[in-house]
Design a protein around this motif. Sequence first.
Motif, short mmCIF file in Angstrom:
data_model
loop_
_atom_site.label_atom_id
_atom_site.label_comp_id
_atom_site.label_asym_id
_atom_site.label_seq_id
_atom_site.Cartn_x
_atom_site.Cartn_y
_atom_site.Cartn_z
N GLY A 160 -29.20 30.44 148.11
CA GLY A 160 -28.44 29.24 148.36
C GLY A 160 -26.94 29.43 148.47
N PHE A 161 -26.33 28.59 149.30
CA PHE A 161 -24.88 28.62 149.54
C PHE A 161 -24.41 27.19 149.75
CE2 PHE A 161 -21.22 29.19 152.48
CZ PHE A 161 -20.42 29.97 151.66
N LEU A 162 -23.32 26.82 149.08
CA LEU A 162 -22.84 25.44 149.13
C LEU A 162 -21.73 25.24 150.16
CD1 LEU A 162 -23.34 22.71 147.82
CD2 LEU A 162 -21.67 23.32 146.04
N GLY A 163 -21.02 26.32 150.49
CA GLY A 163 -19.94 26.20 151.46
C GLY A 163 -18.65 25.70 150.86
N ILE A 164 -18.36 26.13 149.64
CA ILE A 164 -17.09 25.77 148.99
C ILE A 164 -16.46 27.02 148.40
CG2 ILE A 164 -17.95 23.48 148.39
CD1 ILE A 164 -18.11 24.52 145.46
N GLU A 165 -15.18 26.93 148.09
CA GLU A 165 -14.49 27.98 147.34
C GLU A 165 -14.23 27.45 145.94
OE1 GLU A 165 -10.20 30.29 147.17
OE2 GLU A 165 -10.85 29.38 149.06
N PRO A 166 -14.90 28.01 144.91
CA PRO A 166 -14.73 27.49 143.55
C PRO A 166 -13.61 28.21 142.81
CG PRO A 166 -16.52 29.04 143.56
CD PRO A 166 -15.97 29.02 144.97
N ALA A 167 -13.15 27.59 141.75
CA ALA A 167 -12.14 28.19 140.89
C ALA A 167 -12.39 27.74 139.45
CB ALA A 167 -10.74 27.77 141.35
N ASP A 168 -11.85 28.49 138.50
CA ASP A 168 -11.96 28.10 137.10
C ASP A 168 -11.05 26.90 136.82
OD1 ASP A 168 -13.67 30.22 136.68
OD2 ASP A 168 -12.08 31.57 135.99
N THR A 169 -11.41 26.13 135.82
CA THR A 169 -10.57 25.01 135.39
C THR A 169 -9.71 25.42 134.22
OG1 THR A 169 -12.24 24.17 133.85
CG2 THR A 169 -12.33 23.37 136.14
N LEU A 170 -8.59 24.75 134.02
CA LEU A 170 -7.71 25.06 132.90
C LEU A 170 -8.39 24.79 131.57
CD1 LEU A 170 -4.31 23.62 134.25
CD2 LEU A 170 -5.07 26.01 134.19
N GLU A 171 -9.25 23.77 131.54
CA GLU A 171 -9.93 23.42 130.28
C GLU A 171 -11.11 24.32 129.98
OE1 GLU A 171 -9.63 21.45 132.89
OE2 GLU A 171 -7.97 20.10 132.36
N GLY A 172 -11.57 25.11 130.95
CA GLY A 172 -12.72 25.97 130.74
C GLY A 172 -14.05 25.28 130.88
N ARG A 173 -14.05 24.02 131.28
CA ARG A 173 -15.28 23.26 131.47
C ARG A 173 -15.48 22.96 132.95
NH1 ARG A 173 -15.62 18.00 128.77
NH2 ARG A 173 -17.81 18.22 129.37
N GLY A 174 -16.64 23.33 133.46
CA GLY A 174 -16.92 23.07 134.85
C GLY A 174 -16.24 24.06 135.77
N ALA A 175 -16.48 23.92 137.07
CA ALA A 175 -15.85 24.75 138.10
C ALA A 175 -15.18 23.83 139.11
CB ALA A 175 -16.90 25.63 138.79
N ARG A 176 -13.92 24.09 139.38
CA ARG A 176 -13.15 23.25 140.28
C ARG A 176 -13.41 23.64 141.74
NH1 ARG A 176 -8.14 23.90 142.50
NH2 ARG A 176 -7.81 25.76 141.20
N VAL A 177 -13.51 22.66 142.61
CA VAL A 177 -13.66 22.91 144.04
C VAL A 177 -12.27 23.10 144.63
CG1 VAL A 177 -14.48 22.00 146.24
CG2 VAL A 177 -15.78 21.55 144.14
N ALA A 178 -11.96 24.35 145.02
CA ALA A 178 -10.64 24.63 145.57
C ALA A 178 -10.56 24.31 147.06
CB ALA A 178 -10.26 26.10 145.33
N ARG A 179 -11.68 24.53 147.78
CA ARG A 179 -11.70 24.28 149.21
C ARG A 179 -13.13 24.00 149.65
NH1 ARG A 179 -9.38 28.61 153.53
NH2 ARG A 179 -10.46 29.98 152.10
N VAL A 180 -13.29 23.15 150.64
CA VAL A 180 -14.60 22.81 151.20
C VAL A 180 -14.59 23.17 152.68
CG1 VAL A 180 -16.27 20.97 151.63
CG2 VAL A 180 -14.86 20.91 149.55
N VAL A 181 -15.59 23.93 153.11
CA VAL A 181 -15.68 24.32 154.52
C VAL A 181 -16.30 23.17 155.30
CG1 VAL A 181 -16.60 25.99 156.17
CG2 VAL A 181 -15.96 26.72 153.85
N PRO A 182 -15.62 22.69 156.34
CA PRO A 182 -16.14 21.54 157.10
C PRO A 182 -17.53 21.80 157.68
CG PRO A 182 -13.86 22.00 157.70
CD PRO A 182 -14.32 23.15 156.84
N GLY A 183 -18.38 20.79 157.58
CA GLY A 183 -19.70 20.85 158.21
C GLY A 183 -20.78 21.54 157.42
N LEU A 184 -20.44 22.21 156.29
CA LEU A 184 -21.44 22.93 155.50
C LEU A 184 -22.00 22.03 154.40
CD1 LEU A 184 -20.05 26.57 155.31
CD2 LEU A 184 -21.47 25.47 157.03
N PRO A 185 -23.01 22.48 153.65
CA PRO A 185 -23.69 21.58 152.70
C PRO A 185 -22.78 20.83 151.74
CG PRO A 185 -24.97 23.57 152.97
CD PRO A 185 -23.70 23.79 153.73
N GLY A 186 -21.77 21.51 151.20
CA GLY A 186 -20.87 20.83 150.27
C GLY A 186 -20.13 19.68 150.92
#
Length: 512
Positions: free
Chosen positions: A313-339
């Motif tokens: 599986g591939f979501l089509g986003i660029e993830p990044a860590d969050t400052l709080e350490g909870r969850g994963a932040r979406v840094a970028r979304v590729v147009p037209g892909l599943p995300g």
Amino acid sequence: MTCHRRYRFPHALASVAAVARRWAVVLVGLVFLLFPTDLRAQDSPDGMAIAVAMEQSVIAAIDRAAPAVVAIARVPKEGAVNVVESFQFNVPTPEQAAENPDDPDFIPAHYASGVILSPDGLILTCYHVLDDPELHDYYVYWKGRHAKASAVRSLAKVKAGDPWTDLAILKIDGEDLPTMPLGDASTLRRGSFVVSLGNPYATARDGEPSASWGIVSNLQRTPRPRLPQTRTQTPEAKQSLAEFGLLLQTDAKLNLGSSGGALVNLKGEMVGLTTSLAAVAGFEQPAGYAIPIDEPMRQVIQTLREGRQPAFGFLGIEPADTLEGRGARVARVVPGLPGDQAGLRAGDVIFSVAGVRTDGALELFRELSRWPAESEVEIFVAHHFVGAVQPERIKVTLGKKQLSLSKPAYSEIPEPTWRGMRVDWATALPPSQLLYSRQGSRADLAILRVDPDTPTWRAGLRPGQFLQTINGKVVSKPDAFYEQAEAIDGEVTLEGIGNDGRPFRAIVGQKD
């Protein structure tokens, strides 16, 4: 697989004794902690009954699962030349006889374990156990018998092997073979009792796998790296799913040769496939690891059983860590892909995938990469708007992850092509090419490969182009493209978006 000459008998005997003493203390402690004083009395028949009942549970689990665990020997293929192995292992010496698998006294230099999945002889083992199928033959032993694995006479007969999950399937001729019942690793917790069944030091050639038992020490572990790694290693640099922290860790004794064996619960159900041994010099008890057998892995195993390569599986986003350490932040979304299609936007935070927490970019990569392509999974996400946060559970259908691994996958059924062209999900393009050429394109399919001097090449089609229609009909899935294209004998008109973002139209001639 390993060389049996590394075995040190006194050291191993001491290890076994130490483990036995340790578990004796544990069992006594359990009785004192869990049961009332009257059951702990030295002369209490109830206390003895509890101990016997526990012992019988372990025995029953072994009896149920052990018949489906086999020994595997890997030997050089006749006529194949592997200079390193020929020098190290195939020269007869007093310590190492010449390899002859038909000899009853044959002891392989490379050995491992496997698990029977079907009555007709499908064997699940680890990808790293097989090494290069073009250079090796494999022998499988069960119940005092051995059979040459027909899966490796040629690549066309190999069922499948996947380096990303470290799983592979062999096929032997058989009928009415005992099969392994599969459990669910998602129910395991730290402290769950497990039994390991395998082929330590190639001793299970008589068809009787050896057993050890212990607890699940931890979940979602990463094995000890073989080479130094930098802290800035990117997800794209990782060569297997295990490197994202996939594995079960157990203190059950896993000796050399246990790779490909079964880790079973007290019901006798396989919850893990033992895969690695984190041996550290100077330590008596190394940490053992197993690939968890859960719903995503069941789907991968089913694909391998069918002789096909799995896709992930591939979501089509660029993830990044969050400052709080909870969850994963979406840094970028590729147009037209599943995300993008699911409504994700930069700044959103993804907290879980299919109910599994994802605290950080690597954990998000791991959970998405475990599920097969085209899987529908639920994502728990918090949308961040100006002055507000909106949590939401959304369903998303994953695309196909592009994998550039140092070791090749192999399968009995090759990846499909049409008139010299390979078409797949657009997400299967290399990330740099996908990000560069995706702007403005809403197509789901892309051309991954075009062989020179073929009808598609002569029509001007090239890798990286996106496909939208075939003979005027919209097509959005690879299987649908091949089905429609193969049904046409004459010329075929394809339309889509080129590498430069402009529409194109190509007329593909008949097959040569």
